[in-house]
Design a protein around this motif. Structure first.
Motif, PDB file in Angstrom:
ATOM      1  N   PRO A   1      13.320  25.590   4.699  1.00  0.00           N
ATOM      2  CA  PRO A   1      12.034  25.985   4.308  1.00  0.00           C
ATOM      3  C   PRO A   1      11.533  27.409   4.620  1.00  0.00           C
ATOM      4  N   TRP A   2      10.885  28.212   4.098  1.00  0.00           N
ATOM      5  CA  TRP A   2      10.322  29.251   4.576  1.00  0.00           C
ATOM      6  C   TRP A   2       9.041  29.013   5.108  1.00  0.00           C
ATOM      7  N   HIS A   3       8.564  29.885   6.213  1.00  0.00           N
ATOM      8  CA  HIS A   3       7.150  29.749   6.667  1.00  0.00           C
ATOM      9  C   HIS A   3       6.483  31.078   6.614  1.00  0.00           C
TER      10      HIS A   3
ATOM     11  N   ARG B   1       4.098  26.303   5.508  1.00  0.00           N
ATOM     12  CA  ARG B   1       5.479  25.973   5.368  1.00  0.00           C
ATOM     13  C   ARG B   1       5.639  25.789   3.619  1.00  0.00           C
TER      14      ARG B   1
ATOM     15  N   ASP C   1       8.548  24.749   0.839  1.00  0.00           N
ATOM     16  CA  ASP C   1       9.887  23.892   1.010  1.00  0.00           C
ATOM     17  C   ASP C   1      10.463  23.897  -0.576  1.00  0.00           C
TER      18      ASP C   1
ATOM     19  N   SER D   1      13.292  28.642  -0.777  1.00  0.00           N
ATOM     20  CA  SER D   1      12.551  27.682  -0.157  1.00  0.00           C
ATOM     21  C   SER D   1      13.202  26.258  -0.440  1.00  0.00           C
TER      22      SER D   1
ATOM     23  N   VAL E   1      11.144  34.038  -1.413  1.00  0.00           N
ATOM     24  CA  VAL E   1      10.495  32.705  -0.931  1.00  0.00           C
ATOM     25  C   VAL E   1      10.557  31.570  -1.729  1.00  0.00           C
TER      26      VAL E   1
END
Length: 307
Positions: A245-247, A18, A20, A240, A236
């Motif tokens: 958020p990006w994962h 994760r 963020d 984020s 990203v």
């Protein structure tokens, strides 16, 4: 002993991936072949459990009709987006879930702003929307291929060196807006190695059931691997946020990518505290009358059948 929440139970397959925006992001520091200490058999059991949980949550999400969920899947060719959708969402009610794949923009789509076609496909309340690629393509492909900007009909004076930073700002604001209006956004970048992509391309060429997926353009774009990696890192890093958020999903092992994506979705739905709507007092009284009438109707039917 108190029962663990789903977020706690599945955290080992979520938190490490994760992003963020709270710390510096470097794509190279994320392994593409991670397995989270699992083997494939253990991973398949988690995937199966998550399917059942997802089906239960989706039913409540649909019935409650308040929240909507937007799942965004990004990744290079052969990263496993299509198969992940099929494996993770198998068994859920299609009435409350829609998959939209975004390919090369049509002439009609190019007549609008870069997010227009995605906005038109956003999930309504109670639904899960899955974007197979998304508005992020217009911060990715158009950077790798700057000549595509000419086809987008953007006024030349607006095409400046600040264009990408401005798009990132617009996306962050847009995702904040969606979040504030009840759309939970879950973004996944399926992070695959160049070697694993090579193997999957070969598989497509060797198997009759997969060759239709192959395109010579895949090989052409593979030659720009380094550029795509750099741009994805930039995306990203700059988009984020806490609300969206990006994962960054290790995707060399498809089964583990599905564990990460499925666990993230299930844990996020669990945090929404979804419940079936409760009937008010007046409705309950009305339902009691209806039940009584139906029971009397059944009793009357049985009485008539007696000799």
């Amino acid at each position: 002993m108190a029962k663990k929440s789903l977020s706690t139970e599945l955290d080992a397959f979520i938190s490490p991936f994760r992003i963020d925006g709270s710390s510096k992001f470097h794509l190279q520091s994320h392994k593409t072949n991670a397995k989270g200490g699992l083997d494939k058999e253990a991973g398949e059991k988690i995937l199966d459990a998550n399917r059942k949980r997802l089906a239960e949550f989706q039913e409540k999400l649909f019935a409650q009709d308040r929240w909507s969920v937007l799942v965004i899947l990004q990744g290079l060719d052969a990263a496993g987006k299509d198969s992940a959708i099929k494996a993770i969402f198998e068994g859920i009610n299609p009435q409350g879930c829609e998959v939209t794949s975004f390919k090369q923009p049509t002439n009609h789509e190019l007549e609008h702003d870069f997010m227009w076609r995605c906005v038109a496909s956003l999930p309504k309340r109670g639904d899960i929307g899955i974007f197979n690629r998304s508005y992020y393509e217009d911060c990715l492909v158009t950077r790798v291929h700057p000549e595509l900007i000419r086809h987008a009909k953007i006024p030349p004076k607006l095409v400046t060196k600040n264009m990408w930073r401005e798009r990132f700002e617009d996306i962050i604001a847009f995702e904040r807006y969606l979040s504030r209006n009840g759309t939970m956004i879950l973004k996944f970048f399926l992070n695959i190695s160049k070697e694993e992509q090579r193997k999957r391309f070969l598989d497509r060429l060797e198997e009759p059931g997969k060759i239709w997926k192959f395109s010579m353009n895949d090989v052409t774009e593979r030659a720009r691997w380094g550029r795509y990696q750099a741009v994805y890192q930039d995306i990203v890093r700059h988009t984020s946020t806490k609300v969206a958020p990006w994962h960054v999903v290790p995707s060399d092992h498809k089964w583990f990518a599905r564990v990460v994506i499925g666990s993230t979705i299930v844990a996020a739905l669990d945090r929404l505290d979804l419940r079936f709507p409760r009937a008010d007092k007046a409705s309950l009284e009305e339902f009691a009358k209806v039940r009584k009438a139906l029971e009397q109707e059944d009793a009357g039917t049985r009485k008539k059948k007696q000799p």
